[in-house]
Design a protein around this motif. Sequence first.
Motif, PDB file in Angstrom:
ATOM      1  N   TRP A 146      -7.983   6.860  15.407  1.00  0.00           N
ATOM      2  CA  TRP A 146      -8.318   7.291  15.739  1.00  0.00           C
ATOM      3  C   TRP A 146      -9.773   8.536  15.123  1.00  0.00           C
ATOM      4  O   TRP A 146      -9.723   8.041  13.767  1.00  0.00           O
ATOM      5  N   VAL A 154      -0.625   9.240  21.265  1.00  0.00           N
ATOM      6  CA  VAL A 154      -0.358   8.784  19.390  1.00  0.00           C
ATOM      7  C   VAL A 154       0.497   8.201  19.196  1.00  0.00           C
ATOM      8  O   VAL A 154       0.035   7.005  18.677  1.00  0.00           O
ATOM      9  N   HIS A 155       1.686   8.092  19.400  1.00  0.00           N
ATOM     10  CA  HIS A 155       2.476   6.864  19.426  1.00  0.00           C
ATOM     11  C   HIS A 155       1.985   5.316  20.136  1.00  0.00           C
ATOM     12  O   HIS A 155       1.744   3.883  18.714  1.00  0.00           O
ATOM     13  N   GLY A 156       1.469   5.167  20.540  1.00  0.00           N
ATOM     14  CA  GLY A 156       0.754   4.499  21.836  1.00  0.00           C
ATOM     15  C   GLY A 156       0.076   3.606  20.526  1.00  0.00           C
ATOM     16  O   GLY A 156      -0.522   2.945  20.364  1.00  0.00           O
ATOM     17  N   TRP A 189       2.669  12.981  22.348  1.00  0.00           N
ATOM     18  CA  TRP A 189       3.116  12.325  21.482  1.00  0.00           C
ATOM     19  C   TRP A 189       2.600  10.331  22.694  1.00  0.00           C
ATOM     20  O   TRP A 189       2.886   9.517  21.686  1.00  0.00           O
ATOM     21  N   ILE A 190       2.937  10.265  23.567  1.00  0.00           N
ATOM     22  CA  ILE A 190       2.823   8.579  23.661  1.00  0.00           C
ATOM     23  C   ILE A 190       1.106   7.984  23.942  1.00  0.00           C
ATOM     24  O   ILE A 190       1.518   6.964  23.203  1.00  0.00           O
ATOM     25  N   GLN A 197      -1.021   3.911  17.575  1.00  0.00           N
ATOM     26  CA  GLN A 197      -0.321   3.914  16.451  1.00  0.00           C
ATOM     27  C   GLN A 197       0.430   2.990  16.424  1.00  0.00           C
ATOM     28  O   GLN A 197      -0.129   1.905  15.402  1.00  0.00           O
ATOM     29  N   SER A 198       0.792   2.519  17.338  1.00  0.00           N
ATOM     30  CA  SER A 198       1.517   1.252  17.510  1.00  0.00           C
ATOM     31  C   SER A 198       0.731  -0.057  17.408  1.00  0.00           C
ATOM     32  O   SER A 198       1.148  -1.356  17.223  1.00  0.00           O
TER      33      SER A 198
END
Lengths: 247, 279
Positions: free
Chosen positions: B56, B46-48, B43-44, B50-51
């Motif tokens: 990817w 992917v989230h990181g 999650w970290i 994205q931000s």
Amino acid sequence: MTAAPMITMTGVNKWFGRFHVLKDIDLAVAAGERIVICGPSGSGKSTLIRCINRLEEHDEGRIVIDGIELDEDTRNIAAIRREVGMVFQQFNLFPHLTVLENCVLAQRRARGTPRKEAEARAMHYLERVRIPEQAGKYPARLSGGQQQRVAIARSLCMEPKVMLFDEPTSALDPEMIKEVLDVMIDLAGTGMTMIVVTHEMGFARQVADRMVFMDQGRIVEAASPADFFAAPKSDRASLFLSRILTH
Amino acid sequence: MADGATIEDSQVRLPPRPRRPVWYRRQSFDLLVFALLGAGLVWIAVHGAQSMGYRWQWFRVQRYLWRIVDGEIIWGPLIQGLVVTLQISAIAMAIALALGLVVGLMRLSGGIMAGIVSTAYVEVVRNTPILVQMLIFYFIIAQILGINRFWSGVLCLALYQGAFASEIVRAGILSVRKGQWEAARSLGLGRLDTYRDVVLPQAVPLMLPPLAGVLVNLVKHSSIVSVIAIFDLTTQGRTIVSDTFLAFEIWLTVAALYLVVTLTLSGFVAWLERRVATG
Ligand SMILES: Nc1ncnc2c1ncn2[C@@H]1O[C@H](COP(=O)(O)OP(=O)(O)O)[C@@H](O)[C@H]1O
Ligand SMILES: [Mg+2]
């Protein structure tokens, strides 16, 4: 006594650092003789017998065993270890080996005995100490008395001329003391030269040819059991005897 | 275990133990924790990403692992790097373990020279950065000895982990009770026999868990050979990232490959431990 003694200690002194643990020890043990050593804790009994198979080194004096002088010569030390067996208070069996393997290991490694022969001898001595049926077990599964008997068998497998016992029953529960002493009495009957440090005075009376009383690093008294128990010459010995016999 | 035990009794080696249920429960708890942590990390990432506006492109990664050309498999640079890493690690492990045993015994020998040399070695190695050791090895010692970069890397890693292994060997041997040595000596066993047949069999099972740690460290630290331009897994990863800018995908893949190796190694040692324990 015309035969040369099995063990001769003359003028033996030893220090641990500055602590004088053995003082002018003179002791001759004839072949087949049974000596019981007693004395207060810390008097140097263990150190004395450990000097005989070189687990400790003496600093002064001479120790001769069956004609071999104990000195720096490592060949002599190896020869003496083959002639002298030792049984310890804490048994010191090898926990990772079965009873049988405990008895076989040193025969194979130190004597080069073939496996078959070593196992046969091991079983012979396990029968002598009356536990052949435990041969396949690991020491941890035996009672203290059984372990100590295995330790005796393990030493006997090397067919030593002298057996040293350092308080062999002190770590045992009372009900197991007899089975070990019985084995030792048997052994005495075979003519083995034995030096036994013990406070089992019943055993001493029955088996000892001579009692040796030690105190503060000295042999204070050496006498036949009859004389020693009836009338110890020194005050220290009578004090010691009155203490352990009333316990 | 009374005296009247039967022959059947005496064949039994160890009491049966209820390993399965305990194993099962512990393992499933571990798996749960592992899964939660893994999900958190993903999650970290992917989230990181994205931000940061990271795009990817996992589909580009596979060709760096393997390609199929004309029905034949061709290993990509990451797998080639992994093989180099495994080679370096395996050779260095063998040397490190042998060195650990020898130096551990030297420190226990009581000899003055052996003591000074082995203590100096352990202290120097443990108290300087491995990166600096690697550079000294490659630029100075390798030149003197005339060895290539591969062997510089192997020897430096072996020397480094050997120091830690020697401490473990020493502690393991010291933990064997004094009475065991005395019994062996009183039976006329020589030094070598005493070590081989009495002391080491008791000490090695105690050494295995910490030694597993050393071996895992060795694999991880092997990535440091990238500073002397050996094409191990880490170097390959760096090369690919600088060519493709697939930083997230490649580094995560590289980490996963290391993880597979180290977890396999830990699992192997755990299996070995169980085998040694049951005799
Ligand atoms: N390795 C050693 N180092 C220093 N002192 C020791 C050592 N072994 C024994 N001693 C000391 O020597 C004395 C005699 O010990 P020991 O021979 O074991 O006596 P005993 O067996 O009569 O109880 C004790 O005071 C003991 O503390
Ligand atoms: Mg004692």
